[in-house]
Structures are given as structure tokens and as C-alpha cells.
Design a protein around this motif. Sequence first.
Motif, PDB file in Angstrom:
ATOM      1  N   ARG A   9       4.510 -28.354  65.905  1.00 27.62           N
ATOM      2  CA  ARG A   9       3.685 -29.480  65.490  1.00 27.62           C
ATOM      3  C   ARG A   9       2.214 -29.135  65.601  1.00 27.62           C
ATOM      4  O   ARG A   9       1.408 -29.489  64.740  1.00 27.62           O
ATOM      5  N   ASP A  10       1.844 -28.430  66.668  1.00 28.29           N
ATOM      6  CA  ASP A  10       0.456 -28.021  66.833  1.00 28.29           C
ATOM      7  C   ASP A  10       0.012 -27.186  65.643  1.00 28.29           C
ATOM      8  O   ASP A  10      -1.088 -27.365  65.116  1.00 28.29           O
ATOM      9  N   SER A  11       0.873 -26.285  65.198  1.00 27.44           N
ATOM     10  CA  SER A  11       0.546 -25.418  64.069  1.00 27.44           C
ATOM     11  C   SER A  11       0.377 -26.218  62.780  1.00 27.44           C
ATOM     12  O   SER A  11      -0.583 -26.018  62.031  1.00 27.44           O
ATOM     13  N   SER A  12       1.302 -27.139  62.511  1.00 30.18           N
ATOM     14  CA  SER A  12       1.216 -27.935  61.288  1.00 30.18           C
ATOM     15  C   SER A  12       0.032 -28.896  61.343  1.00 30.18           C
ATOM     16  O   SER A  12      -0.651 -29.111  60.340  1.00 30.18           O
ATOM     17  N   PHE A  13      -0.225 -29.452  62.527  1.00 28.54           N
ATOM     18  CA  PHE A  13      -1.375 -30.343  62.683  1.00 28.54           C
ATOM     19  C   PHE A  13      -2.669 -29.562  62.481  1.00 28.54           C
ATOM     20  O   PHE A  13      -3.591 -30.029  61.817  1.00 28.54           O
ATOM     21  N   ARG A  14      -2.723 -28.380  63.064  1.00 22.52           N
ATOM     22  CA  ARG A  14      -3.932 -27.551  62.947  1.00 22.52           C
ATOM     23  C   ARG A  14      -4.208 -27.193  61.482  1.00 22.52           C
ATOM     24  O   ARG A  14      -5.352 -27.246  61.026  1.00 22.52           O
ATOM     25  N   GLU A  15      -3.161 -26.838  60.762  1.00 22.88           N
ATOM     26  CA  GLU A  15      -3.319 -26.499  59.351  1.00 22.88           C
ATOM     27  C   GLU A  15      -3.823 -27.687  58.541  1.00 22.88           C
ATOM     28  O   GLU A  15      -4.720 -27.559  57.701  1.00 22.88           O
ATOM     29  N   ALA A  16      -3.265 -28.864  58.804  1.00 23.76           N
ATOM     30  CA  ALA A  16      -3.678 -30.069  58.077  1.00 23.76           C
ATOM     31  C   ALA A  16      -5.126 -30.429  58.380  1.00 23.76           C
ATOM     32  O   ALA A  16      -5.900 -30.780  57.471  1.00 23.76           O
ATOM     33  N   ILE A  17      -5.511 -30.337  59.639  1.00 28.88           N
ATOM     34  CA  ILE A  17      -6.883 -30.673  60.029  1.00 28.88           C
ATOM     35  C   ILE A  17      -7.865 -29.687  59.422  1.00 28.88           C
ATOM     36  O   ILE A  17      -8.927 -30.083  58.921  1.00 28.88           O
ATOM     37  N   SER A  18      -7.525 -28.401  59.439  1.00 33.29           N
ATOM     38  CA  SER A  18      -8.390 -27.387  58.840  1.00 33.29           C
ATOM     39  C   SER A  18      -8.594 -27.653  57.360  1.00 33.29           C
ATOM     40  O   SER A  18      -9.704 -27.512  56.830  1.00 33.29           O
ATOM     41  N   GLY A  19      -7.518 -28.071  56.683  1.00 31.30           N
ATOM     42  CA  GLY A  19      -7.630 -28.401  55.262  1.00 31.30           C
ATOM     43  C   GLY A  19      -8.564 -29.563  55.020  1.00 31.30           C
ATOM     44  O   GLY A  19      -9.360 -29.560  54.070  1.00 31.30           O
ATOM     45  N   GLN A  20      -8.482 -30.584  55.878  1.00 30.86           N
ATOM     46  CA  GLN A  20      -9.375 -31.736  55.743  1.00 30.86           C
ATOM     47  C   GLN A  20     -10.832 -31.330  55.930  1.00 30.86           C
ATOM     48  O   GLN A  20     -11.718 -31.762  55.188  1.00 30.86           O
ATOM     49  N   LEU A  21     -11.090 -30.491  56.921  1.00 23.31           N
ATOM     50  CA  LEU A  21     -12.455 -30.064  57.205  1.00 23.31           C
ATOM     51  C   LEU A  21     -13.027 -29.186  56.089  1.00 23.31           C
ATOM     52  O   LEU A  21     -14.219 -29.244  55.789  1.00 23.31           O
ATOM     53  N   GLN A  22     -12.164 -28.381  55.472  1.00 24.04           N
ATOM     54  CA  GLN A  22     -12.623 -27.554  54.347  1.00 24.04           C
ATOM     55  C   GLN A  22     -12.974 -28.423  53.144  1.00 24.04           C
ATOM     56  O   GLN A  22     -13.968 -28.183  52.449  1.00 24.04           O
ATOM     57  N   MET A  23     -12.168 -29.437  52.909  1.00 28.19           N
ATOM     58  CA  MET A  23     -12.395 -30.320  51.772  1.00 28.19           C
ATOM     59  C   MET A  23     -13.577 -31.247  52.012  1.00 28.19           C
ATOM     60  O   MET A  23     -14.375 -31.512  51.113  1.00 28.19           O
ATOM     61  N   TYR A  24     -13.665 -31.754  53.241  1.00 31.13           N
ATOM     62  CA  TYR A  24     -14.710 -32.721  53.601  1.00 31.13           C
ATOM     63  C   TYR A  24     -15.372 -32.293  54.914  1.00 31.13           C
ATOM     64  O   TYR A  24     -14.963 -32.726  55.994  1.00 31.13           O
ATOM     65  N   PRO A  25     -16.384 -31.445  54.846  1.00 27.15           N
ATOM     66  CA  PRO A  25     -17.015 -30.912  56.061  1.00 27.15           C
ATOM     67  C   PRO A  25     -17.584 -31.965  57.005  1.00 27.15           C
ATOM     68  O   PRO A  25     -17.718 -31.708  58.202  1.00 27.15           O
ATOM     69  N   GLU A  26     -17.923 -33.146  56.484  1.00 27.30           N
ATOM     70  CA  GLU A  26     -18.472 -34.198  57.341  1.00 27.30           C
ATOM     71  C   GLU A  26     -17.388 -35.035  58.036  1.00 27.30           C
ATOM     72  O   GLU A  26     -17.678 -36.071  58.622  1.00 27.30           O
ATOM     73  N   THR A  27     -16.170 -34.560  57.956  1.00 33.43           N
ATOM     74  CA  THR A  27     -15.056 -35.248  58.616  1.00 33.43           C
ATOM     75  C   THR A  27     -15.269 -35.312  60.122  1.00 33.43           C
ATOM     76  O   THR A  27     -15.713 -34.353  60.746  1.00 33.43           O
ATOM     77  N   ARG A  28     -14.946 -36.452  60.696  1.00 32.92           N
ATOM     78  CA  ARG A  28     -14.986 -36.634  62.145  1.00 32.92           C
ATOM     79  C   ARG A  28     -13.559 -36.859  62.646  1.00 32.92           C
ATOM     80  O   ARG A  28     -12.632 -37.075  61.860  1.00 32.92           O
ATOM     81  N   VAL A  29     -13.391 -36.843  63.958  1.00 28.34           N
ATOM     82  CA  VAL A  29     -12.069 -37.073  64.546  1.00 28.34           C
ATOM     83  C   VAL A  29     -11.498 -38.409  64.075  1.00 28.34           C
ATOM     84  O   VAL A  29     -10.295 -38.538  63.815  1.00 28.34           O
ATOM     85  N   GLN A  30     -12.357 -39.399  63.945  1.00 25.51           N
ATOM     86  CA  GLN A  30     -11.930 -40.710  63.474  1.00 25.51           C
ATOM     87  C   GLN A  30     -11.260 -40.614  62.104  1.00 25.51           C
ATOM     88  O   GLN A  30     -10.255 -41.283  61.836  1.00 25.51           O
ATOM     89  N   ASP A  31     -11.786 -39.771  61.230  1.00 26.71           N
ATOM     90  CA  ASP A  31     -11.228 -39.609  59.884  1.00 26.71           C
ATOM     91  C   ASP A  31      -9.922 -38.829  59.924  1.00 26.71           C
ATOM     92  O   ASP A  31      -9.010 -39.091  59.132  1.00 26.71           O
ATOM     93  N   ILE A  32      -9.842 -37.860  60.818  1.00 26.84           N
ATOM     94  CA  ILE A  32      -8.598 -37.099  60.974  1.00 26.84           C
ATOM     95  C   ILE A  32      -7.491 -38.020  61.476  1.00 26.84           C
ATOM     96  O   ILE A  32      -6.371 -38.022  60.947  1.00 26.84           O
ATOM     97  N   TYR A  33      -7.811 -38.807  62.478  1.00 27.08           N
ATOM     98  CA  TYR A  33      -6.844 -39.780  62.980  1.00 27.08           C
ATOM     99  C   TYR A  33      -6.396 -40.715  61.862  1.00 27.08           C
ATOM    100  O   TYR A  33      -5.200 -40.989  61.701  1.00 27.08           O
ATOM    101  N   LYS A  34      -7.339 -41.196  61.081  1.00 27.99           N
ATOM    102  CA  LYS A  34      -7.019 -42.129  59.993  1.00 27.99           C
ATOM    103  C   LYS A  34      -6.047 -41.494  59.002  1.00 27.99           C
ATOM    104  O   LYS A  34      -5.093 -42.133  58.546  1.00 27.99           O
ATOM    105  N   SER A  35      -6.276 -40.232  58.662  1.00 26.56           N
ATOM    106  CA  SER A  35      -5.394 -39.550  57.723  1.00 26.56           C
ATOM    107  C   SER A  35      -3.975 -39.435  58.265  1.00 26.56           C
ATOM    108  O   SER A  35      -2.993 -39.679  57.550  1.00 26.56           O
ATOM    109  N   PHE A  36      -3.846 -39.071  59.542  1.00 30.49           N
ATOM    110  CA  PHE A  36      -2.514 -38.964  60.146  1.00 30.49           C
ATOM    111  C   PHE A  36      -1.851 -40.335  60.246  1.00 30.49           C
ATOM    112  O   PHE A  36      -0.638 -40.461  60.066  1.00 30.49           O
ATOM    113  N   CYS A  37      -2.653 -41.351  60.519  1.00 35.55           N
ATOM    114  CA  CYS A  37      -2.138 -42.717  60.589  1.00 35.55           C
ATOM    115  C   CYS A  37      -1.629 -43.158  59.207  1.00 35.55           C
ATOM    116  O   CYS A  37      -0.561 -43.763  59.083  1.00 35.55           O
TER     117      CYS A  37
END
Length: 201
Positions: A9-37
Motif C-alpha cells: 500500500r505504501d508503494s501504491s500510495f507513494r506512486e499516486a501521490i508522486s503523480g499528483q505532485l507532478q501534475m499539480y506542483p502546488e498540491t498540498r497534503v490537504q489536496d492529496i487527502y481529498k483525492s484519496f477520499c
Amino acid sequence: MLLPGCGKRDSSFREAISGQLQMYPETRVQDIYKSFCQDAFGPGHLIPDRDGAKRYLESELEQYREELSKEGNTPASVILVPTGAEGNFYRVDLSVVLDGTVSEEDYLEAFIESANAVVPPSGEQWKETWEQLKRTLRKHFADIPGAEEDITGIDSLVKEGKFIIHHSEAFGIAYRPHYRIISRDRVRTLLPGIASESIAK
């Protein structure tokens, strides 16, 4: 000690978060949480009032038109964005309605169907997911601006059973998001050409 499957899960979560940050560099933890939610809960609520949903969509479409007009009519560069680590749902930018790719009626119907058909996780299941997400964020993404402050704030909300949150101010200013959450299967029927290139089988 990590529970069985935590490393995966850590690996899949890490990959997903990295993808979000590459697409949207201004992403914050709040936005990452929102996406997973969003990946777990879909649009986040039932929509019993179709007319109300239609009025809200029309209002946001008008707002989007005004923003595009001020910015020289430059549409969103990304139309489909998968949620979380599983991509159960996609954020479908409203530009597909504005440019005529999808009718407003079909878009609204896909959104309502996606919202009303979702089977959300239990509170305990979501809290377990959040615990894993916290571990991944702290281990690999502690350098995101305001990361620990966001984690602490979200943690308090989750413990109170309040799971749904808004985008961060930084994300809103940088990207001015206008989208609806639509299930992966409905995206395939709503935007077959685009989906065939963007969604894994």
C-alpha cells in the motif's frame, strides 16, 4: 510493526501521490487527502435533488466561462484526473461541456449516477486508510509545504468522523478547479475516445 500488505500500500500510495505532485506542483497534503477520499467515497454524497444539482452545475459552468474569457480562453490542460491510488473515480473537467464534447445533460447524468451508486467504506475502514496515508506522507513527502500542520488538522477531523474536505487555498489559486467526480466505468461511456487513451483496462 507494519501490518501485512502495508508495504504494498505504501508503494501504491507513494506512486499516486508522486503523480499528483507532478501534475499539480502546488498540491498540498490537504489536496492529496481529498483525492484519496474521493477515490473511496466518490462524489461524497447522494444527490436526491436533480434540479438542484443541475442549477449548481449551470452556475459553475458560467463561472468557468467567465474565467476562461479573462484568461484568453485557455482550457484546462488535463481533462481526466484519476483519484487516489485505485482510480475508482475520475475528476472530469467541466471544459468537456463547454467545448461541446459532452452535453450538459449527459455530464450531469453521469455525475448523479456515480454519486448515487457508490458504496462508501465504513468509518473504521477509512480511518485505517488514513493511517496508512499518514505514514506514507510522513515517510516520503514531509517536504510538502505545511505537511505536518495539514496532517494534524486532518487527523482531528477524521477522529471526529468528518471525512470530506475542500481543496487547499494554494491549489484553488493555482488551478481554479472545475470538475465533477465520475466513476471510472461511466467515464468510459461518457468519453470513450479520451478514456481509451487515459484509463487502464
